[in-house]
Motif scaffolding. Structure first.
Motif, short mmCIF file in Angstrom:
data_model
loop_
_atom_site.label_atom_id
_atom_site.label_comp_id
_atom_site.label_asym_id
_atom_site.label_seq_id
_atom_site.Cartn_x
_atom_site.Cartn_y
_atom_site.Cartn_z
N SER A 154 -5.66 6.56 -3.44
CA SER A 154 -5.73 7.30 -2.17
C SER A 154 -4.67 8.39 -2.09
O SER A 154 -4.77 9.30 -1.29
CB SER A 154 -5.57 6.34 -0.99
OG SER A 154 -4.24 5.89 -0.90
N LEU A 179 -10.47 1.89 3.05
CA LEU A 179 -9.02 1.63 2.99
C LEU A 179 -8.37 1.85 4.36
O LEU A 179 -7.57 1.02 4.82
CB LEU A 179 -8.35 2.53 1.93
CG LEU A 179 -6.84 2.40 1.85
CD1 LEU A 179 -6.42 1.02 1.36
CD2 LEU A 179 -6.24 3.45 0.92
N ILE A 197 -11.68 -4.91 -0.91
CA ILE A 197 -10.32 -4.42 -1.22
C ILE A 197 -9.22 -5.35 -0.71
O ILE A 197 -8.05 -4.99 -0.77
CB ILE A 197 -10.08 -2.97 -0.73
CG1 ILE A 197 -10.33 -2.84 0.77
CG2 ILE A 197 -10.91 -2.00 -1.50
CD1 ILE A 197 -10.00 -1.46 1.30
N VAL A 231 0.84 -1.20 0.00
CA VAL A 231 0.00 0.00 0.00
C VAL A 231 0.88 1.25 0.00
O VAL A 231 0.66 2.19 -0.77
CB VAL A 231 -0.95 -0.01 1.23
CG1 VAL A 231 -1.61 1.34 1.42
CG2 VAL A 231 -2.00 -1.09 1.06
N LEU A 247 -6.55 -3.77 -3.88
CA LEU A 247 -5.87 -3.03 -2.80
C LEU A 247 -4.84 -2.07 -3.41
O LEU A 247 -4.74 -0.91 -2.99
CB LEU A 247 -5.18 -4.01 -1.84
CG LEU A 247 -4.46 -3.38 -0.65
CD1 LEU A 247 -5.41 -2.57 0.21
CD2 LEU A 247 -3.80 -4.44 0.21
#
Lengths: 175, 125
Positions: free
Chosen positions: B32, B91, B19, A26, B25
């Protein structure tokens, strides 16, 4: 991983590693988005430089003149500012990643470019005065140097961003 | 359709089923960090094919996590993706859940290791 699973607490370690790996992915994706948003199309630097030099040419022409030239120089300066904003907006859309960054953060990120441009302009102005150039020629020279610095800054920024993007892609945690 | 975002019965954030998939993801994480991104930019940065991204974007749009906008750049059609508020919330909760899992698993692993070491020492004595 297999070795860890055989060890005491290995299953928990594997779960922890997987979750950490997800978090790292991420962060990597976020970093890539931020860097990608910094890359401007190659045409943006020259176009911005041309606008700066164009405004400078009209400003230097209006030096020591009164009336219409002064008004025209003012109008061209304002049009130049609007043109830079419009071109920047188009360039941002062309990069494919739109990221609104506050002006303060943008200025901080461009601090070295701004500093180098300011020093180059001051040196050019000083050199022009020392060489006996008139006010009009000196001003034009400063604007030309400023335009070249703007171009150079964007070339340098793009190169740095591409390098960072390549590094992020090569990282083991990259998706 | 929506994921399992939000705190569970224990009050701790839970993993979001929508996600949790690696591609989704990656797409949500990428979006984001920006206001809007063009389809091709997301595809290149997430290193997936057009069809994979298309499926992931459709699933995320159906869950209300991603807004898809069609536009034109000159005559070329362009698709823009942006994370919605619900997507951002999901998220954040998913990341909190991952963080929690990582910490819990790490401490459980450490406890098991200590227990095993103590057991081994007791046997030796």
């Amino acid at each position: 991983m297999v070795a860890q699973e055989g060890a005491p607490g290995g299953g928990s370690e594997a779960i922890a590693l997987e979750a950490t790996s997800g978090l790292r992915d991420v962060e990597a994706a976020r970093a890539r988005a931020a860097v990608q948003a910094r890359i401007f199309p190659a045409w943006f630097g020259p176009v911005a430089a041309l606008i700066v030099v164009g405004v400078g040419a009209v400003q230097s022409w209006s030096v020591d003149r009164k009336g219409f030239p002064v008004l025209l120089a003012l109008v061209v300066t304002l049009v130049g500012l609007v043109a830079v904003r419009v071109v920047r907006w188009i360039a941002t859309r062309r990069t494919g990643v739109v990221r609104r960054v506050p002006l303060s953060a943008r200025l901080w990120r461009s601090r070295y470019g701004l500093l180098i441009t300011a020093v180059a302009c001051a040196v050019t102005w000083g050199a022009a005065v020392l060489l006996g150039a008139g006010g009009s020629a000196s001003r034009l020279a400063v604007y030309v140097v400023a335009g070249l610095c703007v171009w150079g800054t964007f070339v340098w920024r793009n190169a740095a961003a591409r390098q960072e993007l390549a590094r992020l892609r090569d990282e083991p945690g990259a998706v | 359709m929506s994921g399992d975002a939000g705190p569970g019965a224990s009050g701790a954030p839970q993993l979001d089923a929508v996600i949790h998939h690696p591609t989704r993801l990656a797409v949500v994480a990428f979006l984001s960090a920006c206001d809007e991104a063009e389809f091709a930019a997301v595809r290149d940065c997430c290193q997936v094919s057009d069809s994979v991204l298309s499926k992931a974007a459709s699933a995320l749009e159906a869950a209300g996590y991603v807004a898809i906008r069609k536009g034109y750049a000159g005559k070329r059609p362009r698709t823009w993706l942006g994370l919605t508020d619900a997507g951002e919330l999901a998220l954040n909760q998913h990341l909190a859940a991952l963080q929690g899992i990582a910490e819990t698993a790490r401490s459980a692993g450490a406890r098991t290791r200590v227990g095993a070491e103590e057991g081994g020492r007791a046997k030796g004595e």
